[in-house]
Design a protein around this motif. Sequence first.
Motif, PDB file in Angstrom:
ATOM      1  N   GLY A 133      27.307  -4.384  16.905  1.00 40.27           N
ATOM      2  CA  GLY A 133      27.941  -4.767  15.630  1.00 40.27           C
ATOM      3  C   GLY A 133      27.124  -5.807  14.877  1.00 40.27           C
ATOM      4  N   LEU A 134      26.493  -6.721  15.626  1.00 37.90           N
ATOM      5  CA  LEU A 134      25.619  -7.710  14.983  1.00 37.90           C
ATOM      6  C   LEU A 134      24.439  -7.039  14.295  1.00 37.90           C
ATOM      7  N   LEU A 135      23.869  -6.051  14.956  1.00 38.29           N
ATOM      8  CA  LEU A 135      22.765  -5.301  14.337  1.00 38.29           C
ATOM      9  C   LEU A 135      23.241  -4.594  13.071  1.00 38.29           C
ATOM     10  N   LEU A 136      24.403  -3.966  13.151  1.00 42.17           N
ATOM     11  CA  LEU A 136      24.966  -3.295  11.968  1.00 42.17           C
ATOM     12  C   LEU A 136      25.288  -4.288  10.863  1.00 42.17           C
ATOM     13  N   GLY A 137      25.857  -5.430  11.240  1.00 36.99           N
ATOM     14  CA  GLY A 137      26.198  -6.460  10.259  1.00 36.99           C
ATOM     15  C   GLY A 137      24.969  -6.988   9.538  1.00 36.99           C
ATOM     16  N   GLY A 138      23.892  -7.204  10.289  1.00 43.97           N
ATOM     17  CA  GLY A 138      22.638  -7.661   9.681  1.00 43.97           C
ATOM     18  C   GLY A 138      22.078  -6.634   8.715  1.00 43.97           C
ATOM     19  N   GLN A 176      34.750  -3.067  17.801  1.00 40.58           N
ATOM     20  CA  GLN A 176      33.718  -4.101  17.680  1.00 40.58           C
ATOM     21  C   GLN A 176      32.675  -3.724  16.630  1.00 40.58           C
ATOM     22  N   LEU A 177      32.346  -2.436  16.549  1.00 40.20           N
ATOM     23  CA  LEU A 177      31.387  -1.980  15.533  1.00 40.20           C
ATOM     24  C   LEU A 177      31.926  -2.203  14.124  1.00 40.20           C
ATOM     25  N   ILE A 178      33.231  -2.207  13.980  1.00 47.23           N
ATOM     26  CA  ILE A 178      33.852  -2.494  12.681  1.00 47.23           C
ATOM     27  C   ILE A 178      34.018  -3.997  12.497  1.00 47.23           C
ATOM     28  N   TYR A 179      34.498  -4.661  13.555  1.00 52.18           N
ATOM     29  CA  TYR A 179      34.821  -6.087  13.491  1.00 52.18           C
ATOM     30  C   TYR A 179      33.629  -6.966  13.104  1.00 52.18           C
TER      31      TYR A 179
END
Length: 185
Positions: A72-77, A12-15
């Motif tokens: 993952g959303l935090l990482l994506g942002g 999920q952290l990658i996805y």
Amino acid sequence: MLLQALLIFILQLIYVPVLTIRTILLVKNQTKSAAGVGLFEGIIYIVSLIFVFQDLSNMYNIVSYIVGFSVGLLLGGALERKLAIGYITYQANILEKNMDLVNALRTAGFGVTVFVGEGINTPRYRLDIVAKRSREDELLEIIDRYEEKAFLMSYEIRSFKGGFLTKSMKKRALLFKKKKNESHQ
């Protein structure tokens, strides 16, 4: 059991950041790149769901999926802000024509167009300023240095064609950075 939950969390952290990048590419009209990224995204999505649906009574896997998605959303942002793909336009509304500001922006490599408008009592001046998103902070620093009371609005450019920007902006930005580095030495 916990190893599988950890794998789901990592997937999920990658996805989600990959999903973020694909979405950005679609919005920026880069559909071929988005399709390539989407292929990778789909593989990760299916693999993680296979693990989750193997045993719906395993709460560790379900919680790992949900928490991994959120983190993952935090990482994506954060990744989106770091990449700062594309261009942005700022409209700066100012009370008086400020050629020092205009010249500073142009010298730094930003595209600037000046308009005169009608305010309620006096003329107003609007600067349309185009910049790479990666240089947005630099743009705002220059505006603040010359016109700290400027009214600013911004929006992202989906696409553009021709004009001053395509070649000249790059050259001016490089020249500006070179001069800036020389003055700091």
